[in-house]
Design a protein around this motif. Sequence first.
Motif, PDB file in Angstrom:
ATOM      1  N   VAL A  52       0.891  -1.152   0.000  1.00  0.00           N
ATOM      2  CA  VAL A  52       0.000   0.000   0.000  1.00  0.00           C
ATOM      3  C   VAL A  52       0.937   1.212   0.000  1.00  0.00           C
ATOM      4  O   VAL A  52       1.958   1.215   0.694  1.00  0.00           O
ATOM      5  CB  VAL A  52      -0.973   0.038   1.199  1.00  0.00           C
ATOM      6  CG1 VAL A  52      -2.066  -1.002   1.053  1.00  0.00           C
ATOM      7  CG2 VAL A  52      -0.266  -0.118   2.524  1.00  0.00           C
ATOM      8  N   LYS A  53       0.590   2.202  -0.800  1.00  0.00           N
ATOM      9  CA  LYS A  53       1.451   3.367  -0.991  1.00  0.00           C
ATOM     10  C   LYS A  53       0.681   4.626  -0.623  1.00  0.00           C
ATOM     11  O   LYS A  53      -0.508   4.737  -0.890  1.00  0.00           O
ATOM     12  CB  LYS A  53       1.904   3.416  -2.452  1.00  0.00           C
ATOM     13  CG  LYS A  53       2.840   4.544  -2.804  1.00  0.00           C
ATOM     14  CD  LYS A  53       3.227   4.460  -4.278  1.00  0.00           C
ATOM     15  CE  LYS A  53       3.974   5.715  -4.711  1.00  0.00           C
ATOM     16  NZ  LYS A  53       4.276   5.680  -6.150  1.00  0.00           N
ATOM     17  N   THR A  54       1.384   5.593  -0.040  1.00  0.00           N
ATOM     18  CA  THR A  54       0.732   6.796   0.463  1.00  0.00           C
ATOM     19  C   THR A  54       0.206   7.711  -0.629  1.00  0.00           C
ATOM     20  O   THR A  54      -0.847   8.323  -0.460  1.00  0.00           O
ATOM     21  CB  THR A  54       1.695   7.614   1.342  1.00  0.00           C
ATOM     22  OG1 THR A  54       2.863   7.927   0.584  1.00  0.00           O
ATOM     23  CG2 THR A  54       2.050   6.864   2.607  1.00  0.00           C
ATOM     24  N   SER A  55       0.930   7.863  -1.734  1.00  0.00           N
ATOM     25  CA  SER A  55       0.505   8.829  -2.740  1.00  0.00           C
ATOM     26  C   SER A  55       1.217   8.637  -4.067  1.00  0.00           C
ATOM     27  O   SER A  55       2.242   7.973  -4.144  1.00  0.00           O
ATOM     28  CB  SER A  55       0.762  10.257  -2.243  1.00  0.00           C
ATOM     29  OG  SER A  55       2.145  10.487  -2.098  1.00  0.00           O
ATOM     30  N   GLY A  62       2.015  14.629   0.324  1.00  0.00           N
ATOM     31  CA  GLY A  62       2.682  13.339   0.242  1.00  0.00           C
ATOM     32  C   GLY A  62       2.541  12.555   1.530  1.00  0.00           C
ATOM     33  O   GLY A  62       1.575  12.703   2.270  1.00  0.00           O
ATOM     34  N   ALA A  63       3.534  11.747   1.787  1.00  0.00           N
ATOM     35  CA  ALA A  63       3.527  10.877   2.961  1.00  0.00           C
ATOM     36  C   ALA A  63       3.660  11.690   4.236  1.00  0.00           C
ATOM     37  O   ALA A  63       4.386  12.680   4.291  1.00  0.00           O
ATOM     38  CB  ALA A  63       4.682   9.885   2.867  1.00  0.00           C
ATOM     39  N   THR A  64       2.947  11.244   5.260  1.00  0.00           N
ATOM     40  CA  THR A  64       3.156  11.779   6.604  1.00  0.00           C
ATOM     41  C   THR A  64       3.480  10.611   7.520  1.00  0.00           C
ATOM     42  O   THR A  64       3.047   9.477   7.261  1.00  0.00           O
ATOM     43  CB  THR A  64       1.906  12.507   7.163  1.00  0.00           C
ATOM     44  OG1 THR A  64       0.872  11.553   7.391  1.00  0.00           O
ATOM     45  CG2 THR A  64       1.433  13.609   6.224  1.00  0.00           C
ATOM     46  N   VAL A  65       4.233  10.879   8.556  1.00  0.00           N
ATOM     47  CA  VAL A  65       4.582   9.834   9.515  1.00  0.00           C
ATOM     48  C   VAL A  65       3.307   9.245  10.114  1.00  0.00           C
ATOM     49  O   VAL A  65       3.194   8.025  10.270  1.00  0.00           O
ATOM     50  CB  VAL A  65       5.528  10.392  10.606  1.00  0.00           C
ATOM     51  CG1 VAL A  65       5.694   9.408  11.748  1.00  0.00           C
ATOM     52  CG2 VAL A  65       6.877  10.747  10.002  1.00  0.00           C
ATOM     53  N   LYS A  82       4.709   1.571   1.367  1.00  0.00           N
ATOM     54  CA  LYS A  82       5.622   2.449   0.646  1.00  0.00           C
ATOM     55  C   LYS A  82       5.226   3.886   0.927  1.00  0.00           C
ATOM     56  O   LYS A  82       4.105   4.298   0.657  1.00  0.00           O
ATOM     57  CB  LYS A  82       5.578   2.189  -0.860  1.00  0.00           C
ATOM     58  CG  LYS A  82       6.540   3.091  -1.623  1.00  0.00           C
ATOM     59  CD  LYS A  82       6.584   2.763  -3.102  1.00  0.00           C
ATOM     60  CE  LYS A  82       7.575   3.690  -3.813  1.00  0.00           C
ATOM     61  NZ  LYS A  82       7.645   3.375  -5.258  1.00  0.00           N
ATOM     62  N   ALA A  83       6.158   4.651   1.487  1.00  0.00           N
ATOM     63  CA  ALA A  83       5.947   6.074   1.742  1.00  0.00           C
ATOM     64  C   ALA A  83       6.477   6.835   0.540  1.00  0.00           C
ATOM     65  O   ALA A  83       7.604   6.615   0.104  1.00  0.00           O
ATOM     66  CB  ALA A  83       6.673   6.503   3.008  1.00  0.00           C
ATOM     67  N   SER A  84       5.667   7.728   0.009  1.00  0.00           N
ATOM     68  CA  SER A  84       6.068   8.460  -1.181  1.00  0.00           C
ATOM     69  C   SER A  84       5.530   9.877  -1.139  1.00  0.00           C
ATOM     70  O   SER A  84       4.379  10.098  -0.772  1.00  0.00           O
ATOM     71  CB  SER A  84       5.535   7.731  -2.417  1.00  0.00           C
ATOM     72  OG  SER A  84       6.027   8.319  -3.590  1.00  0.00           O
ATOM     73  N   GLY A  85       6.376  10.813  -1.517  1.00  0.00           N
ATOM     74  CA  GLY A  85       5.977  12.205  -1.582  1.00  0.00           C
ATOM     75  C   GLY A  85       6.456  12.994  -0.387  1.00  0.00           C
ATOM     76  O   GLY A  85       6.136  12.671   0.751  1.00  0.00           O
ATOM     77  N   GLY A  86       7.264  14.010  -0.621  1.00  0.00           N
ATOM     78  CA  GLY A  86       7.702  14.907   0.442  1.00  0.00           C
ATOM     79  C   GLY A  86       8.880  14.423   1.264  1.00  0.00           C
ATOM     80  O   GLY A  86       9.241  15.063   2.250  1.00  0.00           O
ATOM     81  N   ILE A  87       9.490  13.319   0.881  1.00  0.00           N
ATOM     82  CA  ILE A  87      10.652  12.790   1.620  1.00  0.00           C
ATOM     83  C   ILE A  87      11.887  13.423   0.993  1.00  0.00           C
ATOM     84  O   ILE A  87      12.333  13.008  -0.064  1.00  0.00           O
ATOM     85  CB  ILE A  87      10.694  11.248   1.543  1.00  0.00           C
ATOM     86  CG1 ILE A  87       9.380  10.669   2.075  1.00  0.00           C
ATOM     87  CG2 ILE A  87      11.891  10.706   2.318  1.00  0.00           C
ATOM     88  CD1 ILE A  87       9.176   9.201   1.751  1.00  0.00           C
ATOM     89  N   LEU A  94      14.325   8.475   7.537  1.00  0.00           N
ATOM     90  CA  LEU A  94      14.412   7.652   8.747  1.00  0.00           C
ATOM     91  C   LEU A  94      13.098   7.663   9.525  1.00  0.00           C
ATOM     92  O   LEU A  94      12.699   6.630  10.084  1.00  0.00           O
ATOM     93  CB  LEU A  94      15.568   8.127   9.623  1.00  0.00           C
ATOM     94  CG  LEU A  94      16.964   7.900   9.036  1.00  0.00           C
ATOM     95  CD1 LEU A  94      18.029   8.542   9.918  1.00  0.00           C
ATOM     96  CD2 LEU A  94      17.241   6.432   8.806  1.00  0.00           C
ATOM     97  N   ALA A  95      12.406   8.789   9.542  1.00  0.00           N
ATOM     98  CA  ALA A  95      11.117   8.874  10.238  1.00  0.00           C
ATOM     99  C   ALA A  95      10.089   7.956   9.570  1.00  0.00           C
ATOM    100  O   ALA A  95       9.301   7.293  10.259  1.00  0.00           O
ATOM    101  CB  ALA A  95      10.619  10.317  10.257  1.00  0.00           C
ATOM    102  N   MET A  96      10.091   7.900   8.250  1.00  0.00           N
ATOM    103  CA  MET A  96       9.154   7.032   7.529  1.00  0.00           C
ATOM    104  C   MET A  96       9.465   5.556   7.780  1.00  0.00           C
ATOM    105  O   MET A  96       8.560   4.746   7.979  1.00  0.00           O
ATOM    106  CB  MET A  96       9.175   7.321   6.023  1.00  0.00           C
ATOM    107  CG  MET A  96       8.701   8.700   5.652  1.00  0.00           C
ATOM    108  SD  MET A  96       7.007   9.013   6.164  1.00  0.00           S
ATOM    109  CE  MET A  96       6.910  10.767   5.859  1.00  0.00           C
ATOM    110  N   ILE A  97      10.740   5.224   7.795  1.00  0.00           N
ATOM    111  CA  ILE A  97      11.151   3.843   8.072  1.00  0.00           C
ATOM    112  C   ILE A  97      10.769   3.466   9.506  1.00  0.00           C
ATOM    113  O   ILE A  97      10.234   2.384   9.746  1.00  0.00           O
ATOM    114  CB  ILE A  97      12.661   3.661   7.810  1.00  0.00           C
ATOM    115  CG1 ILE A  97      12.945   3.805   6.309  1.00  0.00           C
ATOM    116  CG2 ILE A  97      13.152   2.318   8.345  1.00  0.00           C
ATOM    117  CD1 ILE A  97      14.411   3.974   5.962  1.00  0.00           C
TER     118      ILE A  97
END
Length: 119
Positions: A52-55, A62-65, A82-87, A94-97
């Motif tokens: 599943v992907k954020t955006s 984009g992705a938020t924590v 999957k975090a995507s957008g704004g990283i 590291l926050a997304m991981i």
Amino acid sequence: DYAYIEDEMSQLVAVAREAGAGCKVILETCYLTNEQIECVCEVARRARPDFVKTSTGFGTGGATVEHVRLMKQTVGNDVQVKASGGIRNLADALAMIEAGATRLGTSAGVSILSELSAE
């Protein structure tokens, strides 16, 4: 209509599996409430896409924590996030991981890796 979404998602996952392809469901979380994100991730947990992907990166955010954490808590170990957008930097990555993302979508990969190697 979560029943419709589950039926469609299950069919798409089945077609992808039959073709030997991976399957990623993009939620566009910037347009959804936390309750909607949780419900769609529950559907995904049952349908079992690979991710599943954020955006897409074309929405208003984009992705938020917070969203990544909610998605991971809901899908558990059955589906990757999957975090995507704004990283844009190492701290973001590291926050997304830490929140549960196993894959990142970013156009800043080279600078993030440069930051990492400089530490």
